[in-house]
Design a protein around this motif. Sequence first.
Motif, mmCIF file in Angstrom:
data_model
loop_
_atom_site.group_PDB
_atom_site.id
_atom_site.type_symbol
_atom_site.label_atom_id
_atom_site.label_comp_id
_atom_site.label_asym_id
_atom_site.label_seq_id
_atom_site.Cartn_x
_atom_site.Cartn_y
_atom_site.Cartn_z
ATOM 1 N N HIS A 136 39.117 -3.059 -15.910
ATOM 2 C CA HIS A 136 37.711 -2.679 -15.827
ATOM 3 C C HIS A 136 36.864 -3.729 -16.526
ATOM 4 O O HIS A 136 37.229 -4.240 -17.575
ATOM 5 C CB HIS A 136 37.490 -1.310 -16.462
ATOM 6 C CG HIS A 136 36.100 -0.820 -16.307
ATOM 7 N ND1 HIS A 136 35.121 -1.044 -17.241
ATOM 8 C CD2 HIS A 136 35.509 -0.144 -15.311
ATOM 9 C CE1 HIS A 136 33.990 -0.517 -16.823
ATOM 10 N NE2 HIS A 136 34.190 0.037 -15.652
ATOM 11 N N LEU A 137 35.729 -4.014 -15.920
ATOM 12 C CA LEU A 137 34.827 -5.022 -16.444
ATOM 13 C C LEU A 137 33.407 -4.472 -16.387
ATOM 14 O O LEU A 137 32.996 -3.898 -15.388
ATOM 15 C CB LEU A 137 34.941 -6.272 -15.565
ATOM 16 C CG LEU A 137 34.100 -7.481 -15.878
ATOM 17 C CD1 LEU A 137 34.483 -8.061 -17.222
ATOM 18 C CD2 LEU A 137 34.311 -8.530 -14.794
ATOM 19 N N THR A 138 32.679 -4.621 -17.477
ATOM 20 C CA THR A 138 31.260 -4.295 -17.499
ATOM 21 C C THR A 138 30.508 -5.590 -17.752
ATOM 22 O O THR A 138 30.774 -6.280 -18.733
ATOM 23 C CB THR A 138 30.925 -3.265 -18.600
ATOM 24 O OG1 THR A 138 31.696 -2.089 -18.369
ATOM 25 C CG2 THR A 138 29.457 -2.909 -18.586
ATOM 26 N N LEU A 139 29.600 -5.911 -16.842
ATOM 27 C CA LEU A 139 28.817 -7.146 -16.934
ATOM 28 C C LEU A 139 27.345 -6.824 -17.059
ATOM 29 O O LEU A 139 26.813 -6.004 -16.308
ATOM 30 C CB LEU A 139 28.994 -8.005 -15.679
ATOM 31 C CG LEU A 139 30.303 -8.707 -15.469
ATOM 32 C CD1 LEU A 139 30.290 -9.420 -14.122
ATOM 33 C CD2 LEU A 139 30.563 -9.697 -16.564
ATOM 34 N N CYS A 140 26.681 -7.481 -17.972
ATOM 35 C CA CYS A 140 25.231 -7.436 -18.103
ATOM 36 C C CYS A 140 24.737 -8.785 -17.583
ATOM 37 O O CYS A 140 25.056 -9.824 -18.151
ATOM 38 C CB CYS A 140 24.840 -7.220 -19.558
ATOM 39 S SG CYS A 140 23.086 -7.092 -19.822
ATOM 40 N N VAL A 141 23.988 -8.758 -16.467
ATOM 41 C CA VAL A 141 23.633 -9.974 -15.746
ATOM 42 C C VAL A 141 22.123 -10.073 -15.566
ATOM 43 O O VAL A 141 21.461 -9.085 -15.236
ATOM 44 C CB VAL A 141 24.303 -9.978 -14.352
ATOM 45 C CG1 VAL A 141 23.895 -11.184 -13.545
ATOM 46 C CG2 VAL A 141 25.807 -9.915 -14.486
ATOM 47 N N GLN A 142 21.611 -11.270 -15.765
ATOM 48 C CA GLN A 142 20.225 -11.573 -15.410
ATOM 49 C C GLN A 142 20.293 -12.418 -14.139
ATOM 50 O O GLN A 142 20.655 -13.592 -14.176
ATOM 51 C CB GLN A 142 19.522 -12.346 -16.518
ATOM 52 C CG GLN A 142 18.068 -12.597 -16.228
ATOM 53 C CD GLN A 142 17.406 -13.343 -17.373
ATOM 54 O OE1 GLN A 142 18.066 -13.875 -18.249
ATOM 55 N NE2 GLN A 142 16.102 -13.404 -17.337
ATOM 56 N N PRO A 143 19.978 -11.808 -12.984
ATOM 57 C CA PRO A 143 20.105 -12.540 -11.712
ATOM 58 C C PRO A 143 19.109 -13.685 -11.617
ATOM 59 O O PRO A 143 18.061 -13.675 -12.253
ATOM 60 C CB PRO A 143 19.791 -11.486 -10.651
ATOM 61 C CG PRO A 143 19.644 -10.197 -11.344
ATOM 62 C CD PRO A 143 19.505 -10.457 -12.802
ATOM 63 N N SER A 144 19.455 -14.661 -10.790
ATOM 64 C CA SER A 144 18.507 -15.734 -10.519
ATOM 65 C C SER A 144 17.346 -15.159 -9.711
ATOM 66 O O SER A 144 17.460 -14.095 -9.099
ATOM 67 C CB SER A 144 19.188 -16.865 -9.753
ATOM 68 O OG SER A 144 19.718 -16.386 -8.550
ATOM 69 N N ILE A 145 16.246 -15.856 -9.716
ATOM 70 C CA ILE A 145 15.063 -15.378 -9.010
ATOM 71 C C ILE A 145 15.383 -15.251 -7.527
ATOM 72 O O ILE A 145 15.924 -16.163 -6.920
ATOM 73 C CB ILE A 145 13.880 -16.333 -9.243
ATOM 74 C CG1 ILE A 145 13.526 -16.327 -10.721
ATOM 75 C CG2 ILE A 145 12.686 -15.973 -8.380
ATOM 76 C CD1 ILE A 145 12.526 -17.370 -11.132
ATOM 77 N N GLY A 146 15.070 -14.106 -6.955
ATOM 78 C CA GLY A 146 15.323 -13.858 -5.546
ATOM 79 C C GLY A 146 16.698 -13.292 -5.254
ATOM 80 O O GLY A 146 16.993 -12.949 -4.123
ATOM 81 N N ALA A 147 17.566 -13.169 -6.259
ATOM 82 C CA ALA A 147 18.927 -12.680 -6.025
ATOM 83 C C ALA A 147 19.169 -11.294 -6.617
ATOM 84 O O ALA A 147 20.296 -10.826 -6.632
ATOM 85 C CB ALA A 147 19.928 -13.661 -6.613
ATOM 86 N N THR A 148 18.137 -10.624 -7.059
ATOM 87 C CA THR A 148 18.287 -9.340 -7.732
ATOM 88 C C THR A 148 19.041 -8.325 -6.880
ATOM 89 O O THR A 148 19.881 -7.592 -7.384
ATOM 90 C CB THR A 148 16.900 -8.772 -8.094
ATOM 91 O OG1 THR A 148 16.235 -9.734 -8.905
ATOM 92 C CG2 THR A 148 17.014 -7.477 -8.845
ATOM 93 N N HIS A 149 18.771 -8.298 -5.603
ATOM 94 C CA HIS A 149 19.371 -7.278 -4.740
ATOM 95 C C HIS A 149 20.692 -7.699 -4.117
ATOM 96 O O HIS A 149 21.298 -6.920 -3.395
ATOM 97 C CB HIS A 149 18.382 -6.900 -3.633
ATOM 98 C CG HIS A 149 17.085 -6.391 -4.164
ATOM 99 N ND1 HIS A 149 16.978 -5.200 -4.843
ATOM 100 C CD2 HIS A 149 15.847 -6.929 -4.166
ATOM 101 C CE1 HIS A 149 15.724 -5.010 -5.220
ATOM 102 N NE2 HIS A 149 15.017 -6.056 -4.830
ATOM 103 N N THR A 150 21.165 -8.900 -4.390
ATOM 104 C CA THR A 150 22.398 -9.371 -3.759
ATOM 105 C C THR A 150 23.582 -9.497 -4.704
ATOM 106 O O THR A 150 24.693 -9.699 -4.236
ATOM 107 C CB THR A 150 22.156 -10.726 -3.075
ATOM 108 O OG1 THR A 150 21.711 -11.659 -4.054
ATOM 109 C CG2 THR A 150 21.147 -10.626 -1.967
#
Length: 99
Positions: free
Chosen positions: A68-82
């Motif tokens: 199991h892995l829990t990731l806290c990610v700040q997506p690149s601009i425009g990639a939030t939904h992908t």
Amino acid sequence: MIDARLGPQSAAAEPDPPRTRQSIDVYDISLAGDDPAALIRLLVMLRRRRCAVLEIQFQARDLHRPGHLTLCVQPSIGATHTVATWLAAHVDVLDVRKR
């Protein structure tokens, strides 16, 4: 830019663009198998897509449950939904849930 001494510079060497929108997403990921390189492959994939990984919690597979892995990610601009789609399509991933 091309420097005659160095040759063409790679696009990968360019710094990340500044992040103007500070969205942060948390994903719970179930891992397939017990390959120790699975974590590295996921992190490299996110890095190549210019996402910033801010926090990681990892639990190795045992007899009763998959890794199991829990990731806290700040997506690149425009990639939030992908990001969830990218993670779910990865060969080392069984399931992805966004919090």
